[in-house]
Design an enzyme around this catalytic site. Structure first.
Site, short mmCIF file in Angstrom:
data_model
loop_
_atom_site.label_atom_id
_atom_site.label_comp_id
_atom_site.label_asym_id
_atom_site.label_seq_id
_atom_site.Cartn_x
_atom_site.Cartn_y
_atom_site.Cartn_z
N LYS A 74 0.81 -0.95 0.26
CA LYS A 74 -0.01 -0.12 0.29
C LYS A 74 0.80 1.42 -0.28
O LYS A 74 0.44 2.26 -0.36
CB LYS A 74 -1.20 -0.04 0.93
CG LYS A 74 -1.76 -1.05 1.50
CD LYS A 74 -2.84 -0.96 2.31
CE LYS A 74 -4.36 -1.66 2.03
NZ LYS A 74 -5.17 -1.03 3.28
N ALA A 134 -3.36 3.33 15.43
CA ALA A 134 -2.53 4.77 15.00
C ALA A 134 -1.82 3.95 13.22
O ALA A 134 -1.54 4.81 12.95
CB ALA A 134 -1.79 5.03 15.39
N GLY A 135 -2.35 2.27 13.03
CA GLY A 135 -1.89 2.25 11.84
C GLY A 135 -2.25 2.52 10.56
O GLY A 135 -3.17 3.76 10.84
N ARG A 158 -0.90 1.63 21.70
CA ARG A 158 0.32 1.74 22.03
C ARG A 158 1.51 2.10 22.34
O ARG A 158 2.62 2.83 23.10
CB ARG A 158 1.08 0.27 22.44
CG ARG A 158 -0.41 -0.41 23.44
CD ARG A 158 0.00 -2.00 22.90
NE ARG A 158 0.49 -2.10 21.13
CZ ARG A 158 1.21 -3.36 20.78
NH1 ARG A 158 0.64 -4.52 21.40
NH2 ARG A 158 1.22 -3.44 19.66
#
Ligand code: NDP
Length: 285
Positions: A74, A134-135, A158
């Site tokens: 991606k 937050a990926g 995390r």
């Protein structure tokens, strides 16, 4: 090839990924093509990272109408394309290529798919949202929520570096009211939260996997969404339902992002119910 046009060429789209077996998109797309009366084919292609430049050259040379990218392509596909849409540029990842003339345009429809699914139950404009993770999926969702005018965005993760990078993007590029919250122990969803989005990989292929948060902080009236589509009913969604929340599963996001890609490639509106049924059949939901 359809019997009605035995001499015409079929339009072809594809997905490049590795590993890509088990990807449901071909099954869903081909059902939707057939339902729409389109003589199109969708190919699932295993492409190693070092072969991606050749694969994209092949896509150009063979006149494919476009394609999807999944893990691990991606981000690395970006320099191989001619232009990016604003969503892909902001998110920094491409899940859909479309051909416009001689140009290959990279788009990111993951967040749009989420938003289209969300809008069936809720308008996030001016509302308080919490995003777990937050990926790549969290980034796509957070960007589209900010673009849709979300009132407050809390990013709980995390890894501080990833969480803070996403918050900086939301604040600096989209002028969003965003905060980073470190994820330690069981997260207490703040009072007044309208939307909770579980955008981590917790629960993937594990219906019993607990998301570390206080179950009591899930309250009636809250919308709770999970990006996980296998299983469809995650432990988080079952807990949220038992607490009186409205829930949204990851299948809706997946179907709506596939529908957005279908529209871009074919300029035809797909039947969402046919796509959802195909996905459920593929996943044996
Ligand atoms: P990434 O690898 O980019 O990000 C994973 C995220 O999950 C990170 O924020 C990571 O936190 C967090 N995480 C993983 N394990 C834990 C844990 N035990 N506790 C807390 N946080 C954890 O993956 P993606 O964002 O690309 O994908 C995430 C999920 O979304 C996948 O399961 C994927 O299948 C699904 N997805 C669904 C889509 C749909 O259409 N329904 C579309 C796209 C993705 P940290 O940064 O701290 O490591």
């Amino acid at each position: 090839m359809s019997k009605a046009s035995p001499t015409s060429l079929q339009e072809i789209v594809c997905v490049f990924g590795q590993p890509v077996s088990g990807n449901p998109t071909q099954f869903v797309m081909e059902r939707a093509f057939e339902h729409a009366g389109l003589d199109w084919r969708y190919l699932t292609l295993e492409v190693a990272p070092e072969d991606l430049p050749d694969a994209v050259r092949g896509l150009r040379a063979m006149g494919f109408k476009g394609g999807n990218l999944t893990i691990p392509h991606k981000v690395s596909v970006i320099p191989l394309l001619d232009e990016l849409t604003p969503s892909a540029e902001l998110i920094g990842a491409v899940n859909c290529i479309s051909r416009q003339g001689h140009k290959l345009i990279g788009d990111n429809t993951d967040g749009q798919g989420f938003l289209d699914s969300l809008r069936s139950v809720f308008d996030p404009a001016g509302k308080k949202s919490v995003i777990l993770g937050a990926g790549g999926a969290a980034r796509a969702i957070a960007v589209e929520l900010a673009r849709a005018g979300a009132g407050q965005l809390m990013v709980v993760n995390r890894d501080a570096e990833r969480g803070e990078a996403l918050v900086a993007l939301l604040r600096d590029r989209l002028q969003a009211n965003a905060q980073y919250v470190p994820w330690k122990g069981n997260y207490q969803v703040p009072e007044g939260t309208d939307l909770l989005v579980q955008a981590t990989s917790i629960g993937l292929n594990d219906p019993a996997a607990p998301v570390p948060l206080s179950r009591d902080s899930l309250v009636g009236g809250m919308i709770v969404a999970d990006v996980i589509f296998n299983p469809a009913r995650t432990k988080l969604l079952r807990d949220a339902e038992s607490r009186g929340c409205t829930t949204l599963d990851g299948l809706g996001m997946l179907v709506n992002q596939a529908a957005a890609n279908f529209r871009t490639w074919t300029e035809v509106d797909p039947d969402l119910a046919v796509m959802r049924d195909a996905l459920e059949e593929f996943l044996s939901v």
